[in-house]
Design an enzyme around this catalytic site. Structure first.
Site, short mmCIF file in Angstrom:
data_model
loop_
_atom_site.label_atom_id
_atom_site.label_comp_id
_atom_site.label_asym_id
_atom_site.label_seq_id
_atom_site.Cartn_x
_atom_site.Cartn_y
_atom_site.Cartn_z
N HIS A 59 0.83 -1.21 0.00
CA HIS A 59 0.00 0.00 0.00
C HIS A 59 0.87 1.26 0.00
O HIS A 59 0.70 2.15 -0.85
CB HIS A 59 -0.91 -0.03 1.23
CG HIS A 59 -1.86 1.13 1.30
ND1 HIS A 59 -3.18 1.03 0.93
CD2 HIS A 59 -1.69 2.41 1.73
CE1 HIS A 59 -3.78 2.19 1.12
NE2 HIS A 59 -2.89 3.05 1.61
N GLU A 60 1.80 1.33 0.93
CA GLU A 60 2.63 2.53 1.04
C GLU A 60 3.63 2.64 -0.10
O GLU A 60 3.93 3.73 -0.58
CB GLU A 60 3.35 2.55 2.39
CG GLU A 60 2.42 2.62 3.59
CD GLU A 60 1.50 3.82 3.56
OE1 GLU A 60 1.89 4.87 3.00
OE2 GLU A 60 0.36 3.71 4.08
N HIS A 103 1.92 4.25 -3.04
CA HIS A 103 1.88 5.70 -2.89
C HIS A 103 3.21 6.32 -3.30
O HIS A 103 3.26 7.29 -4.06
CB HIS A 103 1.60 6.08 -1.43
CG HIS A 103 0.19 5.88 -0.99
ND1 HIS A 103 -0.90 6.25 -1.74
CD2 HIS A 103 -0.31 5.37 0.17
CE1 HIS A 103 -2.01 5.97 -1.07
NE2 HIS A 103 -1.67 5.42 0.08
#
Length: 203
Positions: free
Chosen positions: A23-24, A27
């Site tokens: 997820h990170e 980003h």
């Protein structure tokens, strides 16, 4: 949402590590590709989970089924279109989780893993990715959904909406404590899990 027996925890912890890291990283990767060097400069453009995990957020995920990782710092002024850039960066995290959930779900369906140890681990990974994606799409600051909504709103409405950001965390905690978040998320989580794995799931 999750039973906290030892077997479940054994599968839950690595699933959280993988899902939160992806997820990170998503980003950071999208921000970097859109022209913001901030994540790269701060060492966040990596799949090393130790760089992305927040200890308290991980504990919350295990205890309460909801948690968080360390947010990736992004400077929207480095984007050609700051509002659109932030929207795309915010969307990248949940989208990465959904893509990973469906990819692992395909393995469960096609490799005959259902009912095996690896199948149970894979199913937990699918579930955690879906939960993380759906939770982050809730349009309350500082979740990704708030950035996405802010990017979609007209400028004056986006500015008004941004004013609730200081109170967002408190609102989320209240909604978690009262069970509202779980009730809102459950239908979407059930549907996505069933579609991605070809099975039903009782939450």
């Amino acid at each position: 949402m999750f039973r906290t027996d030892p077997r479940t925890l054994l599968f839950l912890l690595p699933a959280v590590l993988i899902a939160a890291t992806c997820h990170e990283f998503a980003h950071a990767l999208v921000a970097d590709r859109l022209g913001d060097p901030t994540p790269r400069q701060l060492g966040r453009l990596t799949l090393n989970p130790l760089v992305h995990l927040d200890p308290l957020g991980t504990v919350f995920f295990v205890l309460f089924s909801f948690g968080w990782a360390r947010p990736v710092p992004v400077n929207p002024r480095n984007f050609a279109n700051p509002r659109l850039g932030m929207l795309v960066v915010a969307l990248a995290g949940p989208l990465a989780n959904i893509v990973l959930a469906f990819a692992v779900g395909v393995l469960v369906k096609t490799q005959g893993l259902t009912g095996t140890l690896w199948g149970d681990l894979a199913s937990m990974l699918v579930l955690i990715n879906i939960v993380l994606a759906v939770f982050n799409l809730i349009p309350i600051p500082p979740l990704d959904g708030s950035r996405i909504l802010e990017g979609l709103l007209p400028s004056d409405q986006a500015l008004a909406y941004a004013r609730i950001q200081p109170y967002g965390t408190v609102v989320i905690l209240v909604l978690l404590y009262t069970g509202v978040v779980g009730q809102v998320m459950s239908p979407a989580v059930r549907w996505l899990y069933g579609v991605s794995t070809g099975t039903g799931f009782g939450l």
